[in-house]
Design a protein around this motif. Structure first.
Motif, PDB file in Angstrom:
ATOM      1  N   GLN A   1      16.066  32.749  53.899  1.00 39.54           N
ATOM      2  CA  GLN A   1      16.547  31.978  52.741  1.00 39.54           C
ATOM      3  C   GLN A   1      16.957  30.561  53.108  1.00 39.54           C
ATOM      4  O   GLN A   1      16.891  29.655  52.282  1.00 39.54           O
ATOM      5  CB  GLN A   1      17.730  32.718  52.100  1.00 39.54           C
TER       6      GLN A   1
ATOM      7  N   TRP B   1      13.532  36.454  50.184  1.00 42.10           N
ATOM      8  CA  TRP B   1      14.274  36.507  48.922  1.00 42.10           C
ATOM      9  C   TRP B   1      13.876  35.321  48.066  1.00 42.10           C
ATOM     10  O   TRP B   1      13.490  34.270  48.599  1.00 42.10           O
ATOM     11  CB  TRP B   1      15.785  36.464  49.176  1.00 42.10           C
TER      12      TRP B   1
ATOM     13  N   ALA C   1      17.211  30.371  47.602  1.00 41.11           N
ATOM     14  CA  ALA C   1      17.286  29.542  48.802  1.00 41.11           C
ATOM     15  C   ALA C   1      18.737  29.191  49.105  1.00 41.11           C
ATOM     16  O   ALA C   1      19.573  29.116  48.200  1.00 41.11           O
ATOM     17  CB  ALA C   1      16.478  28.256  48.611  1.00 41.11           C
ATOM     18  N   TYR C   2      19.019  28.970  50.381  1.00 44.12           N
ATOM     19  CA  TYR C   2      20.320  28.466  50.802  1.00 44.12           C
ATOM     20  C   TYR C   2      20.227  26.963  51.023  1.00 44.12           C
ATOM     21  O   TYR C   2      19.235  26.461  51.554  1.00 44.12           O
ATOM     22  CB  TYR C   2      20.776  29.129  52.099  1.00 44.12           C
TER      23      TYR C   2
ATOM     24  N   THR D   1      24.315  29.143  48.156  1.00 43.88           N
ATOM     25  CA  THR D   1      23.113  29.589  47.462  1.00 43.88           C
ATOM     26  C   THR D   1      22.754  28.598  46.364  1.00 43.88           C
ATOM     27  O   THR D   1      23.579  28.286  45.503  1.00 43.88           O
ATOM     28  CB  THR D   1      23.318  30.976  46.843  1.00 43.88           C
TER      29      THR D   1
ATOM     30  N   HIS E   1      13.717  27.888  53.053  1.00 39.67           N
ATOM     31  CA  HIS E   1      12.951  27.408  51.911  1.00 39.67           C
ATOM     32  C   HIS E   1      12.917  25.880  51.981  1.00 39.67           C
ATOM     33  O   HIS E   1      13.914  25.239  52.289  1.00 39.67           O
ATOM     34  CB  HIS E   1      13.615  27.829  50.599  1.00 39.67           C
TER      35      HIS E   1
END
Length: 315
Positions: free
Chosen positions: A84, A113, A116-117, A123, A87
């Motif tokens: 994540q 997932w 995205a972080y 998040t 991304h």
């Protein structure tokens, strides 16, 4: 019944994937000989489908097992996943995974997932860049030189897949999700089948939380001595056309997980309807939160396309 350890399923790019693989999430992130030993043992027993992820923190250990096993690389279907936090920088993350694994290609690269972080680890919300659509379009570029033989997603549902497909040039080969009789995901399975997307099941035996239920052990008993509830659950998963990636470090269970049986139509129906029992329709995973009426890693169930259901959620 004979073992069906060589059962394969066809992806939408024409290649095939072993229906039973071994998952490399070990319950905690990190490299270690326990990972290498499990993968080497699995390969020695005949597994040819290995599933890991950057997020698991053990790609180097998996790569070591592949090299030390003596099994030719082209005989192994290898999956890893985009974290994540990566991304928006797919190329760099993919190269890092190849380096850690010590391979020149993977057979399947998944977006782990949809969320995205950000740079600070928070998040990002669905409309914030990089969105999962933007990330997917970057992933499509990995197919050009064969370093990724196929690409797909994980933890996507009808809502997120519908949005993705509206912009994608490449239909995901796989969608990997939690899948077992307490969470059969019939609607998602039909949706993916209609679009040529293979569902792959993680936690396919429900973390052994219901494999000893009388309804399941009765089916196992009907197939003779030595047939366990776990074998029944994996057989159900494969027979309905999904791949399964159970994880175990135990030799006998690794052997057992390859020994599928053929289930009757009535037995399949029993398992298909298992989730309808009061309190049975639920996830067995611990990454859910009661905040905001239900959320996971910073997105609400509504944003993820997951719906609340009696006794838990359906995805």
């Amino acid at each position: 019944m004979p073992a069906v350890s060589d059962k394969r399923l066809t992806l939408n790019n024409g290649t095939s994937i072993p229906a039973v693989g071994v998952g490399c999430w070990m319950g905690a992130c990190g490299e270690g000989e326990h990972v290498t030993n499990m993968v080497k043992l699995a390969l020695d027993l005949g597994y040819r489908h290995i599933d890991t992820a950057e997020n698991y923190g053990n790609e180097q250990s998996v790569g070591k097992a592949l090299r030390e096993s003596g099994v030719p690389r082209h005989d192994v279907f290898l999956t890893t996943k985009l974290d994540q936090s990566d991304h928006g920088r797919v190329e760099q993350a993919f190269e890092t995974s190849l380096t850690k694994l010590g391979v020149d290609h993977v057979d399947l690269y998944l977006m782990h997932w949809p969320m995205a972080y950000g740079e600070s680890g928070d998040t990002l919300q669905p409309e914030e860049s990089p969105t999962f659509v933007e990330t997917w379009l970057e992933m499509e570029q990995l197919l050009a030189d064969g370093r990724a033989k196929a690409i797909g997603v994980s933890n996507f549902n009808v809502k997120t897949l519908t949005k993705l497909l509206a912009h994608a040039s490449v239909v995901p080969a796989v969608n990997q999700v939690e899948l077992h009789p307490c969470l059969p995901q019939h609607e998602l399975l039909n949706f993916c089948n209609e679009r040529g997307i293979l569902l792959t099941a993680y936690s396919p035996i429900g973390k052994a939380k219901f494999a000893d239920d009388p309804a399941i052990t009765a089916i196992a008993a009907a197939h003779g001595p030595g047939v366990t509830g776990a074998r029944i659950l994996l057989s159900w998963g494969v027979q309905r056309g999904t791949a399964v990636i159970p994880k175990t470090v135990h030799t006998e269970r690794l052997k057992e997980n390859l020994q599928l049986v053929h289930l009757s139509a009535a037995e399949m129906e029993t398992l298909d309807r298992f989730y309808r029992r009061p309190g049975s329709h639920r996830s067995v995973c611990g990454f859910h939160s009661a905040e905001l009426g239900g959320s996971c890693f910073g997105w609400t169930y509504e944003q993820l396309g997951w719906a609340m259901a009696e006794g838990g959620i359906h995805l």
